[in-house]
Motif scaffolding. Sequence first.
Motif, PDB file in Angstrom:
ATOM      1  N   SER A  65       0.717  -1.268  -0.026  1.00  0.00           N
ATOM      2  CA  SER A  65       0.115   0.081   0.030  1.00  0.00           C
ATOM      3  C   SER A  65       0.767   1.454   0.107  1.00  0.00           C
ATOM      4  O   SER A  65       0.649   2.379  -0.697  1.00  0.00           O
ATOM      5  CB  SER A  65      -1.012   0.041   1.178  1.00  0.00           C
ATOM      6  OG  SER A  65      -0.346   0.048   2.530  1.00  0.00           O
ATOM      7  N   LEU A  66       1.830   1.204   0.940  1.00  0.00           N
ATOM      8  CA  LEU A  66       2.908   2.474   0.807  1.00  0.00           C
ATOM      9  C   LEU A  66       3.677   2.463  -0.542  1.00  0.00           C
ATOM     10  O   LEU A  66       3.874   3.578  -1.037  1.00  0.00           O
ATOM     11  CB  LEU A  66       3.655   2.313   2.062  1.00  0.00           C
ATOM     12  CG  LEU A  66       4.840   3.469   2.291  1.00  0.00           C
ATOM     13  CD1 LEU A  66       3.944   4.891   2.195  1.00  0.00           C
ATOM     14  CD2 LEU A  66       5.492   3.539   3.419  1.00  0.00           C
ATOM     15  N   GLY A  67       4.073   1.342  -1.041  1.00  0.00           N
ATOM     16  CA  GLY A  67       4.735   1.471  -2.230  1.00  0.00           C
ATOM     17  C   GLY A  67       4.062   1.991  -3.443  1.00  0.00           C
ATOM     18  O   GLY A  67       4.743   2.835  -4.152  1.00  0.00           O
ATOM     19  N   ARG A  68       2.861   1.788  -3.392  1.00  0.00           N
ATOM     20  CA  ARG A  68       1.920   2.144  -4.447  1.00  0.00           C
ATOM     21  C   ARG A  68       1.794   3.638  -4.397  1.00  0.00           C
ATOM     22  O   ARG A  68       1.932   4.557  -5.139  1.00  0.00           O
ATOM     23  CB  ARG A  68       0.471   1.737  -4.352  1.00  0.00           C
ATOM     24  CG  ARG A  68      -0.421   2.179  -5.380  1.00  0.00           C
ATOM     25  CD  ARG A  68      -1.076   1.253  -6.278  1.00  0.00           C
ATOM     26  NE  ARG A  68      -2.295   1.455  -7.030  1.00  0.00           N
ATOM     27  CZ  ARG A  68      -2.018   1.844  -8.153  1.00  0.00           C
ATOM     28  NH1 ARG A  68      -0.685   2.042  -8.891  1.00  0.00           N
ATOM     29  NH2 ARG A  68      -3.173   2.603  -8.960  1.00  0.00           N
ATOM     30  N   ILE A  69       1.750   4.240  -3.264  1.00  0.00           N
ATOM     31  CA  ILE A  69       1.779   5.817  -2.627  1.00  0.00           C
ATOM     32  C   ILE A  69       2.822   6.230  -3.164  1.00  0.00           C
ATOM     33  O   ILE A  69       2.879   7.420  -3.666  1.00  0.00           O
ATOM     34  CB  ILE A  69       1.251   5.848  -1.365  1.00  0.00           C
ATOM     35  CG1 ILE A  69      -0.165   5.587  -0.895  1.00  0.00           C
ATOM     36  CG2 ILE A  69       1.318   7.639  -0.981  1.00  0.00           C
ATOM     37  CD1 ILE A  69      -0.514   5.602   0.295  1.00  0.00           C
ATOM     38  N   LEU A  70       4.098   5.697  -2.881  1.00  0.00           N
ATOM     39  CA  LEU A  70       5.350   6.258  -3.352  1.00  0.00           C
ATOM     40  C   LEU A  70       5.333   6.402  -4.706  1.00  0.00           C
ATOM     41  O   LEU A  70       5.973   7.209  -5.317  1.00  0.00           O
ATOM     42  CB  LEU A  70       6.534   5.347  -2.545  1.00  0.00           C
ATOM     43  CG  LEU A  70       6.770   5.632  -1.133  1.00  0.00           C
ATOM     44  CD1 LEU A  70       7.480   4.564  -0.585  1.00  0.00           C
ATOM     45  CD2 LEU A  70       6.944   6.899  -0.570  1.00  0.00           C
ATOM     46  N   ASP A  71       5.030   5.328  -5.487  1.00  0.00           N
ATOM     47  CA  ASP A  71       5.108   5.624  -6.815  1.00  0.00           C
ATOM     48  C   ASP A  71       4.184   6.498  -7.505  1.00  0.00           C
ATOM     49  O   ASP A  71       4.461   6.980  -8.323  1.00  0.00           O
ATOM     50  CB  ASP A  71       4.613   4.056  -7.397  1.00  0.00           C
ATOM     51  CG  ASP A  71       5.614   2.999  -7.292  1.00  0.00           C
ATOM     52  OD1 ASP A  71       6.839   3.151  -7.037  1.00  0.00           O
ATOM     53  OD2 ASP A  71       5.368   1.851  -7.333  1.00  0.00           O
ATOM     54  N   LEU A  72       3.007   6.679  -6.842  1.00  0.00           N
ATOM     55  CA  LEU A  72       1.968   7.678  -7.635  1.00  0.00           C
ATOM     56  C   LEU A  72       2.545   8.904  -7.296  1.00  0.00           C
ATOM     57  O   LEU A  72       2.271   9.972  -7.965  1.00  0.00           O
ATOM     58  CB  LEU A  72       0.754   7.428  -6.729  1.00  0.00           C
ATOM     59  CG  LEU A  72       0.097   6.201  -7.467  1.00  0.00           C
ATOM     60  CD1 LEU A  72      -1.154   6.043  -6.347  1.00  0.00           C
ATOM     61  CD2 LEU A  72      -0.385   6.203  -8.854  1.00  0.00           C
ATOM     62  N   THR A  73       3.154   9.210  -5.939  1.00  0.00           N
ATOM     63  CA  THR A  73       3.601  10.632  -5.590  1.00  0.00           C
ATOM     64  C   THR A  73       4.860  10.779  -6.310  1.00  0.00           C
ATOM     65  O   THR A  73       5.411  12.182  -6.132  1.00  0.00           O
ATOM     66  CB  THR A  73       3.496  10.658  -4.106  1.00  0.00           C
ATOM     67  OG1 THR A  73       4.397  10.002  -3.620  1.00  0.00           O
ATOM     68  CG2 THR A  73       1.983  10.638  -3.457  1.00  0.00           C
ATOM     69  N   GLY A  74       5.799  10.126  -6.437  1.00  0.00           N
ATOM     70  CA  GLY A  74       7.104   9.987  -6.930  1.00  0.00           C
ATOM     71  C   GLY A  74       7.995  10.519  -6.081  1.00  0.00           C
ATOM     72  O   GLY A  74       9.273  11.022  -6.239  1.00  0.00           O
ATOM     73  N   CYS A  75       7.826  10.139  -4.571  1.00  0.00           N
ATOM     74  CA  CYS A  75       8.533  10.848  -3.534  1.00  0.00           C
ATOM     75  C   CYS A  75       9.505   9.484  -2.886  1.00  0.00           C
ATOM     76  O   CYS A  75      10.048   9.801  -1.953  1.00  0.00           O
ATOM     77  CB  CYS A  75       7.771  11.607  -2.512  1.00  0.00           C
ATOM     78  SG  CYS A  75       6.672  10.607  -1.706  1.00  0.00           S
ATOM     79  N   GLY A  76       9.281   8.575  -3.435  1.00  0.00           N
ATOM     80  CA  GLY A  76      10.190   7.409  -2.708  1.00  0.00           C
ATOM     81  C   GLY A  76      11.743   7.680  -2.859  1.00  0.00           C
ATOM     82  O   GLY A  76      12.394   7.235  -1.789  1.00  0.00           O
TER      83      GLY A  76
END
Length: 141
Positions: A88-99
């Motif tokens: 779930s967090l990996g997806r958010i990091l991908d979508l926001t580009g802030c990983g």
Amino acid sequence: MPLPQLTIYRHDQRHRALITLAGEIGLESAPLVRAALAQCLSDGIRIVDVDLTPVTFCDCSGLNAFLYAAQRTRGAGGILRLHNPPRSLGRILDLTGCGFLLLGLPLGHRPPSLGDVPAPAAPALPYRSVPPGPVLSGDAR
């Protein structure tokens, strides 16, 4: 319906800490994460590794807590890295580009060496050999 449970473990070694989070990170529990990470800075910790292996869910509230803590840690001359984020967090990091702001390598690994030869396996971090004890625990209310 019971509130999500979050347990926070912390193990320090000099100016470095390993924070292991277990459970769910959402709107109700994100303040516990923020407080635990802020306490590291207050205690003089400047390198914070956050192991998310036992986290089953993390939403944008958790991401906000991590970004805030990373910004404060960098401001104090340190670094905060997330390891093994849940899907779930990996997806958010991908979508926001802030990983790139938060993600480190898996615990105990080095970056690949130059060329086609893989880097030798690094020994486990010294503080990983000690079982962590609970620091904060309970219903996030």
